[in-house]
Write an enzyme that holds these catalytic residues in place. Structure first.
Site, PDB file in Angstrom:
ATOM      1  N   GLU A  49       0.827  -1.212   0.000  1.00 29.48           N
ATOM      2  CA  GLU A  49       0.000   0.000   0.000  1.00 29.48           C
ATOM      3  C   GLU A  49       0.862   1.265   0.000  1.00 29.48           C
ATOM      4  O   GLU A  49       0.400   2.334   0.382  1.00 29.48           O
ATOM      5  CB  GLU A  49      -0.923  -0.007   1.220  1.00 29.48           C
ATOM      6  CG  GLU A  49      -1.942  -1.114   1.213  1.00 29.48           C
ATOM      7  CD  GLU A  49      -3.263  -0.716   0.558  1.00 29.48           C
ATOM      8  OE1 GLU A  49      -3.760   0.389   0.821  1.00 29.48           O
ATOM      9  OE2 GLU A  49      -3.798  -1.519  -0.228  1.00 29.48           O
ATOM     10  N   HIS A 105      -5.154   2.407  -0.494  1.00 32.54           N
ATOM     11  CA  HIS A 105      -4.283   3.344  -1.191  1.00 32.54           C
ATOM     12  C   HIS A 105      -3.962   2.833  -2.588  1.00 32.54           C
ATOM     13  O   HIS A 105      -3.723   1.644  -2.784  1.00 32.54           O
ATOM     14  CB  HIS A 105      -2.967   3.526  -0.422  1.00 32.54           C
ATOM     15  CG  HIS A 105      -3.154   4.043   0.967  1.00 32.54           C
ATOM     16  ND1 HIS A 105      -3.612   3.250   1.989  1.00 32.54           N
ATOM     17  CD2 HIS A 105      -2.954   5.275   1.503  1.00 32.54           C
ATOM     18  CE1 HIS A 105      -3.688   3.974   3.104  1.00 32.54           C
ATOM     19  NE2 HIS A 105      -3.298   5.196   2.829  1.00 32.54           N
ATOM     20  N   LYS A 164     -11.024   5.378   4.916  1.00 29.41           N
ATOM     21  CA  LYS A 164     -10.018   6.240   4.302  1.00 29.41           C
ATOM     22  C   LYS A 164      -9.638   5.714   2.926  1.00 29.41           C
ATOM     23  O   LYS A 164      -9.353   4.520   2.754  1.00 29.41           O
ATOM     24  CB  LYS A 164      -8.755   6.316   5.169  1.00 29.41           C
ATOM     25  CG  LYS A 164      -7.645   7.158   4.549  1.00 29.41           C
ATOM     26  CD  LYS A 164      -6.308   6.987   5.258  1.00 29.41           C
ATOM     27  CE  LYS A 164      -5.213   7.712   4.489  1.00 29.41           C
ATOM     28  NZ  LYS A 164      -3.865   7.360   4.989  1.00 29.41           N
TER      29      LYS A 164
END
Length: 259
Positions: free
Chosen positions: A86, A143, A170
């Protein structure tokens, strides 16, 4: 959008809450940064433990956590081991990842723990349960340092985080065009309007996506990462500049007579 209150900090209400990352390799440097950051006008400090030379040593990790907790006082502490998959500093096996998260939870020092959606896979719900049983809230993250997925895919990922039991969802992606930045902002607005069960953090990285780091109050991103020294991701804005911008963009409190 839902509001999460930790140590008196209301995440999801008002201007985005600021997070400062610690990206140091030694215990002494980590604790020095913690002491420095405790005095700065930020809401939360993130310890990026993947930068720590002794991140595989439970005693060293626990000492750092205890030192940071003492240094930060009432400021929020977010603990993150960002895996290489990530965009982090080093790889970590699933067993190692699970062990690290256990050390964090057992320490009693963290307010928030970052758990990665895709690398954690099927064990994500059990890791979230472990954190919650220890009184630690969870930021579930995803991510992509090479592209920006479609708006539908970005929303789907954040909904998966909510469904797994995360307290905050997130998403950080890399734009290749202004349209990519617009897609990230649209996904943020869609999440906060249609899936308001948890606060969200959304970031379009790099210089092109910098606007996404400052417009959260209007579009729904509840926290934003700034830097004071080393940055932990491309496009982070220096803390004093970030606070200046967020103050200027703060939405006025509206009354029934505002038009």
């Amino acid at each position: 959008m839902s509001c999460l209150t930790l140590r008196g900090c209301r995440i999801g209400e008002g201007r985005p809450k600021t997070i400062l990352p610690i990206v140091e390799s030694t215990e002494a440097a980590i604790l020095a940064r913690g002491t420095e950051f405790a005095a700065l006008p930020a809401d939360c400090v993130e310890w990026r433990a993947d930068w720590f030379d002794a991140s595989a040593d439970p005693n060293a990790v626990t000492r750092c956590l205890q030192g940071l907790r003492a240094a930060l006082g009432g400021k929020l502490l977010l603990v993150t081991f960002r895996t290489a998959a990530e965009g982090g500093e080093k790889p970590l096996s699933l067993d190692g990842y699970r062990a690290f998260c256990g050390w964090v939870c057992d320490s009693g020092c963290a307010d928030l723990l970052d758990l990665e959606l895709l690398p954690a896979g099927d064990v994500l719900p059990s890791l979230i349960t472990m954190a919650h049983e220890a009184g630690v809230k969870v930021i579930c993250s995803s991510h992509d340092f090479t592209r920006t997925p479609s708006q539908t895919e970005m929303v789907t990922r954040m909904v998966r985080m909510q469904a797994a039991g995360a307290d905050i969802a997130k998403l950080a992606v890399m734009p290749q065009s202004p349209a990519d930045v617009a897609a990230l902002l649209a996904a943020t607005a869609e999440m906060t309007e249609r899936h308001p069960e948890t606060p969200v953090i959304t970031i379009s990285m790099g210089p092109l996506g910098a606007v996404s780091r400052v417009c959260g109050e209007a579009l729904g991103s509840a926290m934003t990462f700034a830097c004071a020294g080393k940055a932990s991701a491309p496009g982070q804005i220096e803390l004093n500049e970030m606070n200046f911008i967020l103050d200027r963009l703060a939405l006025p409190t509206r009354s029934p007579y505002n038009v």
